[in-house]
Design an enzyme around this catalytic site. Structure first.
Site, PDB file in Angstrom:
ATOM      1  N   SER A 251       0.711  -1.167   0.006  1.00 60.54           N
ATOM      2  CA  SER A 251      -0.086  -0.030   0.195  1.00 60.54           C
ATOM      3  C   SER A 251       0.945   1.268  -0.069  1.00 60.54           C
ATOM      4  O   SER A 251       2.131   1.001  -0.073  1.00 60.54           O
ATOM      5  CB  SER A 251      -0.989   0.025   1.218  1.00 60.54           C
ATOM      6  OG  SER A 251      -0.086   0.219   2.234  1.00 60.54           O
ATOM      7  N   LYS A 252       0.234   2.358  -0.071  1.00 58.35           N
ATOM      8  CA  LYS A 252       1.024   3.737  -0.239  1.00 58.35           C
ATOM      9  C   LYS A 252       1.832   3.829   1.015  1.00 58.35           C
ATOM     10  O   LYS A 252       3.003   4.391   1.069  1.00 58.35           O
ATOM     11  CB  LYS A 252       0.183   4.738  -0.032  1.00 58.35           C
ATOM     12  CG  LYS A 252      -1.408   4.883   0.135  1.00 58.35           C
ATOM     13  CD  LYS A 252      -2.491   4.245  -0.080  1.00 58.35           C
ATOM     14  CE  LYS A 252      -3.157   2.869  -0.231  1.00 58.35           C
ATOM     15  NZ  LYS A 252      -3.580   2.025   0.366  1.00 58.35           N
ATOM     16  N   ARG A 253       1.556   3.130   1.972  1.00 59.77           N
ATOM     17  CA  ARG A 253       2.657   3.126   3.259  1.00 59.77           C
ATOM     18  C   ARG A 253       3.939   2.703   3.033  1.00 59.77           C
ATOM     19  O   ARG A 253       4.893   2.931   3.487  1.00 59.77           O
ATOM     20  CB  ARG A 253       1.724   2.227   4.468  1.00 59.77           C
ATOM     21  CG  ARG A 253       2.397   2.145   5.812  1.00 59.77           C
ATOM     22  CD  ARG A 253       1.455   1.608   6.830  1.00 59.77           C
ATOM     23  NE  ARG A 253       1.138   0.285   6.270  1.00 59.77           N
ATOM     24  CZ  ARG A 253       1.976  -0.918   6.366  1.00 59.77           C
ATOM     25  NH1 ARG A 253       2.938  -0.939   6.896  1.00 59.77           N
ATOM     26  NH2 ARG A 253       1.425  -1.879   6.029  1.00 59.77           N
TER      27      ARG A 253
END
Length: 479
Positions: A251-253
């Site tokens: 994810s963007k994380r």
RNA sequence: GCCCCCAUCGUCCAGUGGCCCAGGACGCCGCCCUUUCAAGGCGGUAACGGGGAUUCGAAUUCCCCUGGGGGCACCA
């Protein structure tokens, strides 16, 4: 390796236009492309936009742009499923008529309620088959109530479903654990399973290469396919998923995940494809840096890994540097120009741009980072500033004013011919250790304590600008 | 909860019964080179999840456990 081209191979990449292209999807597209090209087959692009609420035209366009950027050209399509609803409706009607599907009057809310109750009870969720065997009167009664009606496919009650995955081998599941599933929504729009099966048959898709998240649904699609008379001679290959380095869903994380982000940051499509190809696959000879056509040549679906792989930005960075270094200066300029125009606008000077690329190429990680280093060449004197961290480095440098003063004097005094300004003798004369004082000189002239080789930078910047910046730094120091 | 898939260095891969006290790449550490940072060169660190079984011999085969991921939508 001497494998005969199989013109009959037909694969498809079928993204849902509900967002930008994610690295996982890009990898799926890439492997379909590799398989098709390796076998001399056909690569079809199909847009699965049956969920009209979530699909957007801009993504239909965006996904195609990104695929082209990657160099993954397709032979047929894009075929939009939204153009083919009549086909799906006809197939659904046929299944209903033959009793292979049935009308379901349960509302989503009711089903959710029953699922929640089942979970609370320790039972498994999934459609409970309430509408499976309704009589004519019951259906009429529900309809009279004004209840909405969807269509469900009836799955076998017993027995085992099995298919051979090209990567994993035989995969089996008990039919008893596969619940009846919706194929047509209450508003008569088709669900992915139906559209998928109908289209694969209609388009003659021979090999389905997709993510492992779809492994379980294969049994359902296969059953549908058979019910629709599609036969079972279609082979499946499920690619291992791509995770974050911490093994959690990517994810963007974890940093950039949309291909557009990589493009805009100045990653080369060659590097992205190369890296993605190596995520779950490798050639027999252990090569790593490979052009797309080399990968096509060596690719085999059986050689794909079974386990999920972590997306490692550090290795992609390395790979991108490798590819940047393989470019000629002209090629690099062509790749960098669009990004430079966005960043520098009217200030962009072609000669300085090329000169900057020339001295920066050998150390570049991404074009974006390279452009960051070139910023000092295009920024006007009154907007030039030294980064906060770099100023601290400069200010903390021993005898910094003496060094900068010496450099200033040198630059002011030499005969100016536009050649790189070598400061080594000057440093030696003052008994300055390069590693100690150079960062300060870089900071004063380039605004950052680590940047493009400063001897060249001074020449590119010109005597006057260099002197202005050195004096400004010294003046600030004196405060 | 039920079902499915998977399991070698921190990460990506190699390894398909002996060539493996496990090899390559990225990262990391050190040295060299060097105008900063890099790049480049050289070297180093680091793994077969656990337990059974089969075998003369298991990273490689089988079973169990554990762990990780995925699925169980009127999303795709």
């Amino acid at each position: 390796m001497g494998e005969t081209a199989d013109m009959s191979v037909r694969v498809r990449f079928s993204p849902a236009p509900t967002g930008s292209l994610h690295v996982g999807s890009a990898r799926t597209a890439l492997f379909n492309f590799l398989f098709a090209r390796h076998h001399g087959g056909t690569f079809v692009l199909r847009i699965e936009d049956t969920d009209r609420a979530r699909s957007k035209d801009e993504w239909v366009v965006g996904i195609q742009d990104t695929l082209r950027w990657l160099g993954l050209d397709w032979d047929e399509g894009p075929v939009l499923q939204s153009d083919r609803f009549a086909e799906y409706l006809a197939a659904a009607a046929d299944l209903l008529e033959r009793g292979l599907a049935y009308e379901c009057f349960c509302t989503p809310e009711e089903i959710k309620e029953r699922n929640d109750a089942a979970m609370a009870d320790g039972r498994s969720p999934g459609y409970d088959g309430r509408c499976r065997d309704l009589g004519d009167e019951e259906r009429a009664a529900f309809a009279a109530e004004g209840r909405s009606r969807s269509l469900r496919f009836r799955t076998p009650d017993e027995g085992t479903s099995r298919f051979v995955d090209e990567i994993r081998g035989e995969v089996t599941v008990e039919w008893a654990s596969v619940h009846d599933f919706v194929i047509l929504r209450a508003d008569d729009s088709p669900i992915f399973f139906l559209a998928n099966a109908v289209d694969d048959i209609a388009m003659g898709i021979t090999h389905v290469i997709r993510g492992e998240d779809l492994l379980d649904s294969t049994h359902r699609v296969l059953a549908l396919r058979e019910a629709l008379g599609g036969g079972s001679q279609q082979s499946f290959a499920h690619l291992p998923l791509i995770l974050g380095t911490d093994r959690a869903k990517l994810s963007k994380r974890h940093g950039a995940v949309a291909l557009e982000e990589f493009r805009d940051a100045g990653y080369l499509p060659e590097a992205v494809c190369n890296y993605l190809a190596l995520l779950g696959w490798s050639p027999d000879d252990g090569r790593e840096v490979m052009a797309l056509d080399e990968v096509v040549e060596a690719f085999t679906i059986a050689g794909v890994t079974h386990a999920a792989a972590a997306f490692d930005h550090a290795k992609l960075d390395w790979m991108n540097g490798e590819w940047i270094r393989r470019l000629t200066l002209d090629e690099l300029a062509a790749r960098a120009r669009p990004l430079a125009e966005v960043r520098f606008g009217d200030r962009l000077d072609e000669d300085l741009f090329l000169a900057g690329l020339r001295i920066g190429q050998e150390r570049a990680v991404t074009i974006g980072a390279l452009l960051d280093q070139m910023d000092f060449l295009f920024v006007p004197d009154d907007e030039f500033e030294i980064g906060a961290e770099s100023w601290e480095v400069l200010a903390a440098t021993d005898r910094v004013d003496v060094v900068l003063g010496a450099v200033e004097e040198h630059v002011a005094g030499i005969e100016w011919d536009g050649a790189p300004v070598d400061l080594r003798d000057l440093l030696k004369a003052g008994e300055f250790k390069p590693r100690k004082v150079m960062p300060a000189i870089y900071a004063a002239i380039e605004g950052r304590h680590a940047g493009l080789p400063v001897f060249d930078a001074i020449a590119l910047l010109g005597r006057e600008k260099t002197l202005v910046r050195l004096r400004a730094a010294r003046a600030r120091l004196a405060k």
